[in-house]
Scaffold this motif. Structure first.
Motif, short mmCIF file in Angstrom:
data_model
loop_
_atom_site.label_atom_id
_atom_site.label_comp_id
_atom_site.label_asym_id
_atom_site.label_seq_id
_atom_site.Cartn_x
_atom_site.Cartn_y
_atom_site.Cartn_z
N ARG A 130 78.91 14.19 38.62
CA ARG A 130 77.58 14.51 39.15
C ARG A 130 76.63 13.31 39.03
O ARG A 130 75.85 13.02 39.93
CB ARG A 130 77.00 15.72 38.42
N ARG A 149 65.87 15.29 46.78
CA ARG A 149 66.04 16.66 46.28
C ARG A 149 67.49 16.94 45.92
O ARG A 149 67.79 17.60 44.90
CB ARG A 149 65.57 17.65 47.36
N ASP A 150 68.43 16.42 46.71
CA ASP A 150 69.86 16.60 46.41
C ASP A 150 70.23 15.94 45.10
O ASP A 150 71.10 16.44 44.36
CB ASP A 150 70.71 16.02 47.55
N ARG A 176 65.05 15.20 51.41
CA ARG A 176 66.31 15.92 51.20
C ARG A 176 67.24 15.13 50.28
O ARG A 176 67.89 15.71 49.39
CB ARG A 176 66.99 16.16 52.54
N LEU A 204 68.28 15.66 42.46
CA LEU A 204 67.84 16.57 41.40
C LEU A 204 68.77 17.77 41.28
O LEU A 204 69.13 18.20 40.18
CB LEU A 204 66.41 17.03 41.67
N ASP A 205 69.16 18.32 42.42
CA ASP A 205 70.05 19.48 42.39
C ASP A 205 71.40 19.13 41.78
O ASP A 205 72.10 20.00 41.23
CB ASP A 205 70.26 20.02 43.81
N THR A 206 71.78 17.86 41.88
CA THR A 206 73.08 17.44 41.35
C THR A 206 73.05 17.28 39.83
O THR A 206 74.01 17.64 39.14
CB THR A 206 73.50 16.11 42.00
N GLU A 233 70.42 18.37 37.60
CA GLU A 233 69.67 19.33 36.77
C GLU A 233 70.58 20.35 36.05
O GLU A 233 70.46 20.53 34.83
CB GLU A 233 68.63 20.06 37.62
#
Length: 286
Positions: free
Chosen positions: A84, A64-65, A61, A67-69, A71
């Protein structure tokens, strides 16, 4: 020499006692040798090497967070991009500083694995010199030397119950360790008014272990208990009488002694009496 292993954490110290047993037939002279102390890095604990399903999910998690931040940055204002990136950097740093990666970092940054291996395999050689003289210590000391050990201290330190199998085993280990240095040990248990129950063997006089203890030529003297060491239903008087009757028939009886009080004071000179062919001493204690 035997090989032993000590486990120490960084910054810890310990004391090593080295005993060298010299055989009586050893040729006199000067002997030299080395003691090698090697440092080896222990393998990481299995708890650090493998992760539970929950820990794996948490690590997933966090990554993954990150990458979500970072991308969806295209077309974003510069200020938002900076924030970010800072957030992603903070999350990655938290992951890298987790216990999972602790083996790869030190206080000064990443550790070079080759350098770490060189440090962890460091060995120190200590030279020792031993002089063997042309005489042999007698098996039995010319001057009886005894030392007392409180059995309650042994019970408290090792967490054993008085009279248990573990208790007998520990007393036996203490006895043998001291006897190898020609020290005759006795065990003791304190009572009221500085009265003390002393005994060299925790077993009764008719037990084979007691005869083994008392017959050992290295033992210069042994204490005869004035009462039961382990409760057995006998009164102190009956127990003492039976012990003396058995021990008086043995060749090692000349080593026996009684130790009833510690640091007692005699107020008047002892009174001697003769009864049934036996001398008795009466002390008036203040």
């Amino acid at each position: 020499m035997p090989v032993c292993q000590l486990n120490l954490f960084p910054g810890e110290t310990t004391v090593i006692w080295v005993s060298i047993d010299v055989p009586s037939e050893q040729t006199p002279g000067q002997y030299e040798g080395e003691i090698i102390i090697s440092a080896s890095k222990a393998e990481a604990e299995s708890t650090n090497q493998s992760l539970s399903k929950l820990e794996k999910h948490q690590l997933y998690r966090e990554l993954r967070d990150c990458l979500d931040t970072v991308e969806p940055l295209e077309g974003k204002p510069l200020e938002e991009v900076v924030e970010r990136v800072k957030s992603a950097t903070s999350s990655l740093r938290r992951v890298l500083l987790s216990p999972l990666f602790s083996d790869f970092f030190s206080d000064n940054g990443p550790i070079d694995m080759m350098e770490e291996d060189a440090i962890s395999s460091l060995s120190i050689r200590l030279k020792i010199s031993l002089t063997v003289w042309d005489f042999v210590l007698p098996a039995t000391p010319s001057v009886p030397t005894v030392i007392g050990i409180s059995d309650t201290v042994i019970e408290d330190r090792f967490g054993v119950e008085h009279g248990s199998n573990e208790w007998f085993e520990l007393l036996d280990q203490h006895f043998k360790w001291l006897l190898q240095y020609r020290i005759s040990p006795y065990f003791c248990r304190w009572g009221n008014g500085m009265r003390v129950l002393t005994y060299t063997s925790p077993w009764p006089a008719d037990h084979p272990k007691s005869d083994e203890y008392f017959s050992d030529p290295r033992l210069a003297a042994y204490a005869v208990p004035n009462g039961p060491i382990v409760p057995c239903g006998d009164t102190a008087k009956d127990y003492l009488r039976r012990e003396v009757e058995i021990l008086r028939t043995k060749k090692h009886w000349r080593k026996a002694y009684f130790y009833l009080w510690d640091e007692f004071r005699v107020k008047y000179p002892p009174v001697c009496s003769w009864e049934s062919g036996t001398w008795s001493l009466l002390f008036l204690i203040s």
